[in-house]
Motif scaffolding. Sequence first.
Motif, PDB file in Angstrom:
ATOM      1  N   TYR A  61       0.828  -1.194   0.000  1.00  0.00           N
ATOM      2  CA  TYR A  61       0.000   0.000   0.000  1.00  0.00           C
ATOM      3  C   TYR A  61       0.869   1.253   0.000  1.00  0.00           C
ATOM      4  O   TYR A  61       1.840   1.339   0.756  1.00  0.00           O
ATOM      5  N   LEU A  62       0.496   2.194  -0.856  1.00  0.00           N
ATOM      6  CA  LEU A  62       1.198   3.468  -0.916  1.00  0.00           C
ATOM      7  C   LEU A  62       0.305   4.552  -0.311  1.00  0.00           C
ATOM      8  O   LEU A  62      -0.888   4.620  -0.612  1.00  0.00           O
ATOM      9  N   MET A  63       0.883   5.391   0.523  1.00  0.00           N
ATOM     10  CA  MET A  63       0.174   6.550   1.055  1.00  0.00           C
ATOM     11  C   MET A  63       0.874   7.789   0.512  1.00  0.00           C
ATOM     12  O   MET A  63       1.958   8.157   0.969  1.00  0.00           O
ATOM     13  N   ILE A  64       0.290   8.402  -0.505  1.00  0.00           N
ATOM     14  CA  ILE A  64       0.863   9.580  -1.138  1.00  0.00           C
ATOM     15  C   ILE A  64       0.168  10.808  -0.563  1.00  0.00           C
ATOM     16  O   ILE A  64      -1.052  10.960  -0.692  1.00  0.00           O
ATOM     17  N   LYS A  65       0.912  11.697   0.049  1.00  0.00           N
ATOM     18  CA  LYS A  65       0.344  12.885   0.679  1.00  0.00           C
ATOM     19  C   LYS A  65       0.626  14.142  -0.146  1.00  0.00           C
ATOM     20  O   LYS A  65       1.404  14.123  -1.099  1.00  0.00           O
ATOM     21  N   ASP A  66      -0.013  15.229   0.255  1.00  0.00           N
ATOM     22  CA  ASP A  66       0.185  16.561  -0.321  1.00  0.00           C
ATOM     23  C   ASP A  66      -0.286  16.667  -1.768  1.00  0.00           C
ATOM     24  O   ASP A  66       0.189  17.524  -2.522  1.00  0.00           O
ATOM     25  N   LEU A  67      -1.229  15.802  -2.174  1.00  0.00           N
ATOM     26  CA  LEU A  67      -1.847  15.951  -3.483  1.00  0.00           C
ATOM     27  C   LEU A  67      -2.972  16.981  -3.381  1.00  0.00           C
ATOM     28  O   LEU A  67      -3.500  17.230  -2.310  1.00  0.00           O
ATOM     29  N   GLU A  68      -3.326  17.575  -4.510  1.00  0.00           N
ATOM     30  CA  GLU A  68      -4.400  18.560  -4.507  1.00  0.00           C
ATOM     31  C   GLU A  68      -5.727  17.896  -4.822  1.00  0.00           C
ATOM     32  O   GLU A  68      -5.804  16.916  -5.552  1.00  0.00           O
ATOM     33  N   GLU A  69      -6.789  18.488  -4.260  1.00  0.00           N
ATOM     34  CA  GLU A  69      -8.132  17.975  -4.490  1.00  0.00           C
ATOM     35  C   GLU A  69      -8.529  18.129  -5.951  1.00  0.00           C
ATOM     36  O   GLU A  69      -7.990  18.946  -6.681  1.00  0.00           O
ATOM     37  N   GLN A  70      -9.490  17.295  -6.375  1.00  0.00           N
ATOM     38  CA  GLN A  70     -10.080  17.274  -7.723  1.00  0.00           C
ATOM     39  C   GLN A  70      -9.042  17.495  -8.830  1.00  0.00           C
ATOM     40  O   GLN A  70      -9.211  18.321  -9.717  1.00  0.00           O
ATOM     41  N   THR A  71      -7.968  16.731  -8.763  1.00  0.00           N
ATOM     42  CA  THR A  71      -6.866  16.842  -9.734  1.00  0.00           C
ATOM     43  C   THR A  71      -6.531  15.457 -10.285  1.00  0.00           C
ATOM     44  O   THR A  71      -6.507  14.477  -9.543  1.00  0.00           O
ATOM     45  N   ALA A  72      -6.260  15.384 -11.584  1.00  0.00           N
ATOM     46  CA  ALA A  72      -5.925  14.122 -12.235  1.00  0.00           C
ATOM     47  C   ALA A  72      -4.429  13.842 -12.099  1.00  0.00           C
ATOM     48  O   ALA A  72      -3.597  14.697 -12.427  1.00  0.00           O
ATOM     49  N   TYR A  73      -4.102  12.668 -11.594  1.00  0.00           N
ATOM     50  CA  TYR A  73      -2.710  12.255 -11.403  1.00  0.00           C
ATOM     51  C   TYR A  73      -2.459  10.929 -12.107  1.00  0.00           C
ATOM     52  O   TYR A  73      -3.398  10.237 -12.536  1.00  0.00           O
ATOM     53  N   VAL A  74      -1.189  10.580 -12.205  1.00  0.00           N
ATOM     54  CA  VAL A  74      -0.803   9.280 -12.748  1.00  0.00           C
ATOM     55  C   VAL A  74       0.289   8.686 -11.869  1.00  0.00           C
ATOM     56  O   VAL A  74       1.185   9.397 -11.402  1.00  0.00           O
ATOM     57  N   LEU A  75       0.164   7.395 -11.590  1.00  0.00           N
ATOM     58  CA  LEU A  75       1.159   6.646 -10.814  1.00  0.00           C
ATOM     59  C   LEU A  75       1.931   5.742 -11.764  1.00  0.00           C
ATOM     60  O   LEU A  75       1.337   4.938 -12.489  1.00  0.00           O
ATOM     61  N   PHE A  76       3.256   5.903 -11.795  1.00  0.00           N
ATOM     62  CA  PHE A  76       4.132   5.005 -12.544  1.00  0.00           C
ATOM     63  C   PHE A  76       4.895   4.152 -11.537  1.00  0.00           C
ATOM     64  O   PHE A  76       5.377   4.674 -10.519  1.00  0.00           O
ATOM     65  N   PHE A  77       5.023   2.851 -11.786  1.00  0.00           N
ATOM     66  CA  PHE A  77       5.829   2.035 -10.887  1.00  0.00           C
ATOM     67  C   PHE A  77       6.529   0.910 -11.644  1.00  0.00           C
ATOM     68  O   PHE A  77       6.098   0.488 -12.731  1.00  0.00           O
ATOM     69  N   VAL A  78       7.630   0.453 -11.052  1.00  0.00           N
ATOM     70  CA  VAL A  78       8.469  -0.601 -11.630  1.00  0.00           C
ATOM     71  C   VAL A  78       8.814  -1.592 -10.527  1.00  0.00           C
ATOM     72  O   VAL A  78       9.161  -1.189  -9.409  1.00  0.00           O
ATOM     73  N   LEU A  79       8.728  -2.876 -10.816  1.00  0.00           N
ATOM     74  CA  LEU A  79       9.142  -3.926  -9.885  1.00  0.00           C
ATOM     75  C   LEU A  79      10.520  -4.438 -10.283  1.00  0.00           C
ATOM     76  O   LEU A  79      10.812  -4.625 -11.472  1.00  0.00           O
ATOM     77  N   ILE A  80      11.366  -4.688  -9.272  1.00  0.00           N
ATOM     78  CA  ILE A  80      12.731  -5.164  -9.527  1.00  0.00           C
ATOM     79  C   ILE A  80      13.079  -6.230  -8.495  1.00  0.00           C
ATOM     80  O   ILE A  80      12.705  -6.117  -7.314  1.00  0.00           O
ATOM     81  N   ASP A  81      13.786  -7.279  -8.918  1.00  0.00           N
ATOM     82  CA  ASP A  81      14.194  -8.320  -7.974  1.00  0.00           C
ATOM     83  C   ASP A  81      15.645  -8.112  -7.570  1.00  0.00           C
ATOM     84  O   ASP A  81      16.321  -7.176  -8.016  1.00  0.00           O
ATOM     85  N   LEU A  82      16.158  -9.004  -6.705  1.00  0.00           N
ATOM     86  CA  LEU A  82      17.517  -8.853  -6.197  1.00  0.00           C
ATOM     87  C   LEU A  82      18.573  -9.003  -7.276  1.00  0.00           C
ATOM     88  O   LEU A  82      19.706  -8.535  -7.124  1.00  0.00           O
ATOM     89  N   SER A  83      18.210  -9.657  -8.368  1.00  0.00           N
ATOM     90  CA  SER A  83      19.173  -9.850  -9.465  1.00  0.00           C
ATOM     91  C   SER A  83      19.220  -8.641 -10.392  1.00  0.00           C
ATOM     92  O   SER A  83      20.000  -8.617 -11.339  1.00  0.00           O
TER      93      SER A  83
END
Length: 377
Positions: A61-83
């Motif tokens: 779970y991600l808790m992203i703070k300090d975003l503005e109300e009624q605003t469109a955002y996008v979350l980008f993420f990447v998974l990486i293993d130990l190798s």
Amino acid sequence: MCIRDSYMVTNKGTITPPPEEILDPSLRVKRGTKTDVLEITGKTSSFQSALSRDYIFHDTYLMIKDLEEQTAYVLFFVLIDLSGNYIDTVKYEFTTLDKYRPARFSLVLQNDVETSRLIKNFAFVTGLSENRFTVIDAPKKFNIPGATEPEVISVIQKTTTTYVFAIMQNKTTNEKRPIDFVQVISSSLIGLSRDIPQIVPGQSIIQTAYEVKTFPQEFTYKPIIFSVSEFTASFNVSLRRNGSVFGIILTKGAQRPTGRQMRYALNSTNFNMSKDLYISATYVIPYTEDESAVVSKILSFNNLMDSTEYDVFFIAENDAPINPDLMEESDIVQLSVTTPREKFAISANYLSSSRLQPMQLLMAIIFLVFALFGAGH
């Protein structure tokens, strides 16, 4: 198997970054791909899962703070293993909830009180900062200096005064609605009266409270073209209510930014636009009972290119005190203009000069022909 998650949250419109820029955000600065809007980056705690199946199941779970109300955002993420193996960038879009409205409430007093003292007490019982409170009205109590008649003094003593305050919302924090904080103040009235005895006992603050509603902004009439020259385009724009207008001009066919991007002078990929391509203007409409007052302004874009087709877009917002209400995307007005070709002229004196050599005359004629029938025209 151990997996880590790197992420970036930013405004909608940002081009999807390659995985290496999510894993190492400093690359965006080096490569010049970092936008001019908020970019929140981070990593989640690594987690481990036994390879008991041919897949791994885990919630994080991600808790992203300090975003503005009624605003469109996008979350980008990447998974990486130990190798060091990682997946391509994953994209998820979301929009924050609509904003809360400011709340107004009245407080009846037996005598005048410093508003700063009242606000300090409001802040104490609600837990809000003092700058969240605004004084709307604080009239002085009716008085007759030098009055000595008992009847007059009795009337003055029974006369009260009513102060009006507003609680503004915080556009980047999850908390109660402002009207809910008014309820807290109303419930704390007895305690407030101990510190401020001028408060009239028994009053119900919450019954006088209401959320401030603002009318959406409108153009009085559709913006119209006022004038177009080789390097300037001017438009007549009017608003029905107090607020601001935002305009941009793009070469024909260029991708239009969203309304919110236009409001902040950003292009469609969240980079700042050139000042010559952006206009903003504030409007104050004089009050009339029939709302017949019309205020229009001539807004101009300068330093344009001659003989070029442009698309022009206008959007507006009202004058709500916190996070004004911007028009909907469907309300954006589009106009098209074409700047004329720049005119060239050769002085008649120059052409008739006795000192003009034949070669100079030939070059002057070639220059004139090129100006009139130049390549591509």
